[in-house]
Each structure stands twice: as structure tokens, then as C-alpha cells.
Design a protein around this motif. Structure first.
Motif, PDB file in Angstrom:
ATOM      1  N   ALA A   1      43.568  42.475  30.355  1.00 59.89           N
ATOM      2  CA  ALA A   1      43.764  41.374  29.938  1.00 59.89           C
ATOM      3  C   ALA A   1      44.029  40.368  31.136  1.00 59.89           C
ATOM      4  CB  ALA A   1      45.751  40.751  29.367  1.00 59.89           C
ATOM      5  N   HIS A   2      43.770  39.572  31.523  1.00 59.92           N
ATOM      6  CA  HIS A   2      44.429  38.808  32.576  1.00 59.92           C
ATOM      7  C   HIS A   2      44.675  38.673  33.677  1.00 59.92           C
ATOM      8  CE1 HIS A   2      48.552  39.303  32.040  1.00 59.92           C
ATOM      9  NE2 HIS A   2      48.693  38.537  30.863  1.00 59.92           N
ATOM     10  N   LEU A   3      43.648  39.514  34.033  1.00 62.36           N
ATOM     11  CA  LEU A   3      43.407  40.680  35.693  1.00 62.36           C
ATOM     12  C   LEU A   3      44.009  39.572  37.471  1.00 62.36           C
ATOM     13  CD1 LEU A   3      41.996  42.593  37.629  1.00 62.36           C
ATOM     14  CD2 LEU A   3      40.455  41.533  37.866  1.00 62.36           C
ATOM     15  N   THR A   4      43.725  38.426  37.044  1.00 63.49           N
ATOM     16  CA  THR A   4      44.601  37.985  38.324  1.00 63.49           C
ATOM     17  C   THR A   4      45.781  36.561  37.739  1.00 63.49           C
ATOM     18  OG1 THR A   4      42.775  35.986  37.921  1.00 63.49           O
ATOM     19  CG2 THR A   4      42.164  36.877  39.422  1.00 63.49           C
ATOM     20  N   TYR A   5      46.208  37.353  36.931  1.00 66.60           N
ATOM     21  CA  TYR A   5      47.843  36.952  36.495  1.00 66.60           C
ATOM     22  C   TYR A   5      48.670  35.901  37.610  1.00 66.60           C
ATOM     23  CZ  TYR A   5      51.871  36.018  34.078  1.00 66.60           C
ATOM     24  OH  TYR A   5      53.598  35.905  33.371  1.00 66.60           O
ATOM     25  N   ALA A   6      48.635  36.933  38.329  1.00 66.85           N
ATOM     26  CA  ALA A   6      49.616  36.860  39.387  1.00 66.85           C
ATOM     27  C   ALA A   6      48.863  35.072  40.668  1.00 66.85           C
ATOM     28  CB  ALA A   6      49.325  37.611  40.753  1.00 66.85           C
ATOM     29  N   TYR A   7      48.056  34.976  40.121  1.00 68.10           N
ATOM     30  CA  TYR A   7      47.528  34.150  41.246  1.00 68.10           C
ATOM     31  C   TYR A   7      47.674  32.323  40.153  1.00 68.10           C
ATOM     32  CZ  TYR A   7      45.016  36.593  44.471  1.00 68.10           C
ATOM     33  OH  TYR A   7      45.360  37.835  45.459  1.00 68.10           O
ATOM     34  N   ARG A   8      48.086  32.727  39.063  1.00 67.47           N
ATOM     35  CA  ARG A   8      48.679  31.647  37.939  1.00 67.47           C
ATOM     36  C   ARG A   8      50.076  31.415  38.734  1.00 67.47           C
ATOM     37  NH1 ARG A   8      48.913  31.497  31.622  1.00 67.47           N
ATOM     38  NH2 ARG A   8      46.246  30.637  32.604  1.00 67.47           N
ATOM     39  N   TYR A   9      50.599  31.924  39.556  1.00 71.22           N
ATOM     40  CA  TYR A   9      52.428  31.594  40.049  1.00 71.22           C
ATOM     41  C   TYR A   9      52.108  31.261  41.853  1.00 71.22           C
ATOM     42  CZ  TYR A   9      53.187  32.168  35.119  1.00 71.22           C
ATOM     43  OH  TYR A   9      52.874  31.560  33.366  1.00 71.22           O
ATOM     44  N   LEU A  10      51.288  32.659  42.079  1.00 69.72           N
ATOM     45  CA  LEU A  10      51.696  32.523  43.256  1.00 69.72           C
ATOM     46  C   LEU A  10      50.594  31.311  44.339  1.00 69.72           C
ATOM     47  CD1 LEU A  10      52.155  35.991  44.359  1.00 69.72           C
ATOM     48  CD2 LEU A  10      53.768  34.630  43.506  1.00 69.72           C
ATOM     49  N   GLY A  11      49.636  31.343  43.350  1.00 70.39           N
ATOM     50  CA  GLY A  11      48.528  29.963  43.831  1.00 70.39           C
ATOM     51  C   GLY A  11      47.799  30.688  45.182  1.00 70.39           C
ATOM     52  N   HIS A  12      47.374  30.055  45.944  1.00 68.07           N
ATOM     53  CA  HIS A  12      46.149  30.692  46.392  1.00 68.07           C
ATOM     54  C   HIS A  12      46.807  29.514  48.457  1.00 68.07           C
ATOM     55  CE1 HIS A  12      42.877  32.764  44.001  1.00 68.07           C
ATOM     56  NE2 HIS A  12      43.420  31.293  42.824  1.00 68.07           N
ATOM     57  N   SER A  13      47.889  30.067  48.214  1.00 69.29           N
ATOM     58  CA  SER A  13      47.882  29.502  49.483  1.00 69.29           C
ATOM     59  C   SER A  13      48.334  30.442  51.008  1.00 69.29           C
ATOM     60  CB  SER A  13      48.940  29.426  49.901  1.00 69.29           C
ATOM     61  OG  SER A  13      50.597  30.416  48.561  1.00 69.29           O
ATOM     62  N   ALA A  14      48.233  30.405  52.301  1.00 65.43           N
ATOM     63  CA  ALA A  14      48.113  30.899  53.378  1.00 65.43           C
ATOM     64  C   ALA A  14      49.402  32.075  52.865  1.00 65.43           C
ATOM     65  CB  ALA A  14      48.787  29.853  54.638  1.00 65.43           C
ATOM     66  N   GLY A  15      49.191  33.080  53.961  1.00 66.12           N
ATOM     67  CA  GLY A  15      50.063  34.428  53.342  1.00 66.12           C
ATOM     68  C   GLY A  15      49.229  35.318  52.421  1.00 66.12           C
ATOM     69  N   THR A  16      49.001  34.249  51.359  1.00 61.78           N
ATOM     70  CA  THR A  16      49.153  34.745  49.765  1.00 61.78           C
ATOM     71  C   THR A  16      47.718  35.692  50.184  1.00 61.78           C
ATOM     72  OG1 THR A  16      49.931  33.866  48.779  1.00 61.78           O
ATOM     73  CG2 THR A  16      48.517  35.669  47.239  1.00 61.78           C
ATOM     74  N   PRO A  17      47.161  36.915  50.125  1.00 62.95           N
ATOM     75  CA  PRO A  17      45.553  37.344  49.904  1.00 62.95           C
ATOM     76  C   PRO A  17      45.045  37.361  48.796  1.00 62.95           C
ATOM     77  CG  PRO A  17      47.288  39.522  50.117  1.00 62.95           C
ATOM     78  CD  PRO A  17      48.299  38.029  49.995  1.00 62.95           C
ATOM     79  N   GLU A  18      43.820  37.093  48.795  1.00 63.58           N
ATOM     80  CA  GLU A  18      42.546  36.520  48.197  1.00 63.58           C
ATOM     81  C   GLU A  18      42.162  37.431  47.275  1.00 63.58           C
ATOM     82  OE1 GLU A  18      41.038  33.501  47.146  1.00 63.58           O
ATOM     83  OE2 GLU A  18      43.029  33.220  47.730  1.00 63.58           O
ATOM     84  N   PRO A  19      42.173  37.410  46.143  1.00 61.51           N
ATOM     85  CA  PRO A  19      41.241  39.017  45.285  1.00 61.51           C
ATOM     86  C   PRO A  19      40.029  39.661  45.853  1.00 61.51           C
ATOM     87  CG  PRO A  19      41.696  37.162  43.434  1.00 61.51           C
ATOM     88  CD  PRO A  19      41.510  36.295  45.029  1.00 61.51           C
ATOM     89  N   ARG A  20      39.547  39.067  46.906  1.00 61.32           N
ATOM     90  CA  ARG A  20      38.234  39.316  47.640  1.00 61.32           C
ATOM     91  C   ARG A  20      38.582  39.968  48.856  1.00 61.32           C
ATOM     92  NH1 ARG A  20      33.489  35.605  47.394  1.00 61.32           N
ATOM     93  NH2 ARG A  20      33.665  33.510  46.261  1.00 61.32           N
ATOM     94  N   ASP A  21      39.852  40.431  49.056  1.00 66.33           N
ATOM     95  CA  ASP A  21      40.641  40.758  50.272  1.00 66.33           C
ATOM     96  C   ASP A  21      40.727  42.053  49.609  1.00 66.33           C
ATOM     97  OD1 ASP A  21      40.603  38.599  51.958  1.00 66.33           O
ATOM     98  OD2 ASP A  21      42.142  38.416  51.035  1.00 66.33           O
ATOM     99  N   TYR A  22      40.537  42.746  48.216  1.00 68.23           N
ATOM    100  CA  TYR A  22      40.405  43.817  47.662  1.00 68.23           C
ATOM    101  C   TYR A  22      39.598  44.162  47.055  1.00 68.23           C
ATOM    102  CZ  TYR A  22      45.796  42.444  48.320  1.00 68.23           C
ATOM    103  OH  TYR A  22      46.601  41.846  48.503  1.00 68.23           O
ATOM    104  N   GLU A  23      38.037  43.832  47.804  1.00 71.23           N
ATOM    105  CA  GLU A  23      36.834  44.045  47.113  1.00 71.23           C
ATOM    106  C   GLU A  23      36.842  45.672  46.472  1.00 71.23           C
ATOM    107  OE1 GLU A  23      33.465  41.880  48.094  1.00 71.23           O
ATOM    108  OE2 GLU A  23      32.173  43.722  47.722  1.00 71.23           O
ATOM    109  N   GLU A  24      37.598  46.167  47.265  1.00 71.15           N
ATOM    110  CA  GLU A  24      37.103  47.884  47.493  1.00 71.15           C
ATOM    111  C   GLU A  24      37.963  47.976  45.993  1.00 71.15           C
ATOM    112  OE1 GLU A  24      34.963  49.653  48.599  1.00 71.15           O
ATOM    113  OE2 GLU A  24      34.322  47.468  48.969  1.00 71.15           O
ATOM    114  N   LEU A  25      39.356  47.722  46.208  1.00 73.65           N
ATOM    115  CA  LEU A  25      39.863  48.074  45.063  1.00 73.65           C
ATOM    116  C   LEU A  25      39.869  47.855  43.288  1.00 73.65           C
ATOM    117  CD1 LEU A  25      43.629  48.359  44.316  1.00 73.65           C
ATOM    118  CD2 LEU A  25      42.438  47.259  42.955  1.00 73.65           C
ATOM    119  N   LEU A  26      38.931  46.650  44.054  1.00 74.64           N
ATOM    120  CA  LEU A  26      38.214  45.934  42.602  1.00 74.64           C
ATOM    121  C   LEU A  26      37.397  46.357  42.290  1.00 74.64           C
ATOM    122  CD1 LEU A  26      39.298  42.050  42.812  1.00 74.64           C
ATOM    123  CD2 LEU A  26      40.230  43.736  41.364  1.00 74.64           C
TER     124      LEU A  26
END
Ligand SMILES: [Zn+2]
Ligand SMILES: [Zn+2]
Length: 268
Positions: free
Chosen positions: A152-177
């Protein structure tokens, strides 16, 4: 042929944050032309663990049985559960799963270990990079734990943390993903497209987005479920038109619906 709609993620009054009667959910689903619905009430195993989970799921099971009597000729109703933070207490997770014959199991992470739900975290209290690192690491752990039918809802954290400066993007975790998606693919498990952001005001993004679904496909992912995560009957199947387009754009042609924890695929 009429378009087939399966909503694999909904909540009744048996969720700590829900209020709807199972019958009202079913009536609304039928009105919206939904073919199948899974009621997936919360069972949280981490800091939000509630003692009465057995009672709540037991009542849900009975109400679904009654709803099948009433609506079974018009609506396929699955008895589901949204198991939250199953990695935080694997023993209890096994107990919850062994306690009932579910049709469908979702697993999700709403908070990392010993931390509040992202919903309650304000912008300044924590190191966002560290939090997202932990979040994705726990998601990979949950994928490997492999207790669910759909993730379920893989990117849930971003709903509340948003995509602001200082928050790494899902793309930064490509290898893990990639590792996470290959794990799902190898185990024949589904990835959920959670549309709940799309019928809210203001609108938020799909969870996850097109980029993650394309990567899932590239990693051999075959199975997807659509879920509105509706806590109100009126929102059942909300955002699905857009959701189906997203899934098709990512290369998926089929959606899944589960009974007795067995997957059936239907055209998107
Ligand atoms: Zn959830
Ligand atoms: Zn939910």
C-alpha cells in the motif's frame, strides 16, 4: 463491455479513523458502478496498536457476511485488512493474519519505528533526510517480509513531508526501489495505486506516481491494485479514471482483485 471498477482499499467504522457502516459502503459502491470492493480496516502494530483489533475485525467479518446476503448479486465484497507496520512486530503480524480467513491483505507503513505517523510530524522537529532514509529502508524490509497481497501507498511519507528542499526525492532511492520492486515481482505481489490524494482538497499526488510505476514495470512488476483509501462512502473509487490512465501509461493492462487471497486480473 462496461468498464470494470475494483476498489481494493476502503475503511469502515471498524478502523480507528473510520465512521462508515459496511452496508452504506456497499450501497455507495453499487451506485458508483463498482464491481468489487475490499474493506481493509486498519490493524496497526506499531505505536498505534489498539487492543481491540480482534473484536473490530471480527465484527467486520460478520457485517461483510451480512452484506453479501444483501448485495452479493450486485457487488463482490472482499474481507480485507490493512496491516500497518507489520515489520515492527512480526509475531503479532503473524497472529493477526492467522486469526481470520482474509480475502485480501494490504501492508503499509505510516510511521517509522518509535516515531509518530508522518501526519503528525511538523516540518522542523527532525532531520528529513534521515527520516526518509529510514522510511524507505523500512519499506524494503516490509517488501521482503512478504505478508501482503498488495503493497500500500509506497510514497505515503511525501503526502505530509512534501517535496521541499532538504527532503530527498524517491528518485534518490532508485537502487533501493529497484530492489523493492524486484522483490514484489519475484513474489508475484501487487503494487497499489492509492488515489486518495486526488479527491482531496487541495489535491495531492497519486501514491506512488507514474515514475515509480514505470520503474516497477521495468523491474518485472506485473500486478497492480487500485485503492481509493476512502474513509467516507462517497469517495469510493474516487480518482480512478485518472489512476487507470496512469497505470496504462506505465504499461499495465490489468488490475487485480482478490478473494481468498487469490488474485484475479481484469482489464484496466
Ligand atoms: Zn494507510
Ligand atoms: Zn487505508
Amino acid at each position: 463491455m462496461a468498464e470494470l471498477i475494483f476498489d481494493n482499499h476502503t475503511h469502515s467504522k471498524h478502523s480507528f479513523d473510520g465512521c462508515e457502516e459496511v452496508f452504506d459502503i456497499c450501497r455507495s459502491a453499487i451506485e458508483k458502478g463498482v464491481k468489487g470492493i475490499a474493506i481493509t480496516d486498519h490493524c496497526e502494530l506499531g505505536v498505534y496498536y489498539l487492543d481491540d483489533w480482534h473484536q473490530q475485525l471480527s465484527e467486520l467479518k460478520d457485517e461483510i457476511a451480512a452484506a453479501r446476503e444483501q448485495f452479493g448479486d450486485r457487488l463482490d465484497i472482499s474481507f480485507g485488512v490493512e496491516l500497518g507496520e507489520p515489520t515492527h512486530d512480526p509475531e503479532l503480524a503473524a497472529k493477526v493474519l492467522n486469526s481470520f480467513d482474509y480475502d485480501f491483505v494490504l501492508c503499509s507503513i505510516h510511521n517509522v519505528r518509535d516515531t509518530k505517523d508522518f501526519y503528525f510530524l511538523s516540518d522542523t522537529q527532525f532531520d528529513r533526510k534521515k527520516m526518509i532514509d529510514l522510511y524507505f529502508a523500512e519499506q524494503l524490509e516490509m517488501a521482503k517480509q512478504n505478508l501482503f497481497d498488495s503493497f500500500a501507498h509506497l510514497t505515503y511519507a511525501y503526502r505530509y513531508l512534501g517535496h521541499s528542499a532538504g527532503t530527498p526525492e524517491p528518485r534518490d532511492y532508485e537502487e533501493l526501489l529497484r530492489e523493492l520492486f524486484k522483490t514484489l515481482a519475484q513474489n508475484g505481489k501487487a503494487l497499489e495505486l492509492n488515489t486518495s490524494g486526488r479527491y482531496r482538497t487541495p489535491q495531492l499526488e497519486m501514491m506512488p506516481t507514474l515514475w515509480e510505476f514505470k520503474l516497477f514495470k521495468e523491474c518485472g512488476g506485473e500486478f497492480v491494485t487500485l485503492g481509493s483509501d476512502a474513509h467516507k462512502a462517497e469517495f469510493i473509487s474516487g480518482g480512478f479514471d485518472e489512476g487507470k490512465e496512469l497505470l496504462k501509461a506505465a504499461g499495465f493492462q490489468y488490475q487485480c482483485f482478490f478473494k481468498n487471497r487469490e488474485r484475479k486480473c481484469y482489464k484496466l
